[in-house]
Design an enzyme around this catalytic site. Sequence first.
Site: not given
Length: 129
Positions: A36, A77, A84
Amino acid sequence: MSGSFASNAKGKKGLDRLLDATGYSIDGFRAAYRFEAAFRQVLWLNILLFIFIIFMPFAISIKMMLVFASFLSLIVELINTGIEASVDHTSTEQHPLAKIAKDVGSAAQFLALLLLLVLWLMALSTFLS
């Protein structure tokens, strides 16, 4: 399911469970950093900000708020990355609910970074005045 991996993992107690949980957390950090780009960017931003916090002559209460906001942005995050990954695991096809899930996670991270920016601007204004 008494013999499942989840029930076996949750059935552990004490030091074994703590060690396993620590290992899973390290795996999570590694995966977020490796896969990521947004996590890497937020991590390096916060490392730089931590260095500034060390050397800036802010009051301890201001430093505490800045550290808190930095950790919050990293936590958000990580959660956003998990959302996600879960959505992408379910399906890579475009779907309105998948878009909402990803956009809401992104909005949460935007607010966390906005908080970080506002707190830094406030801290710097006290330093400059």
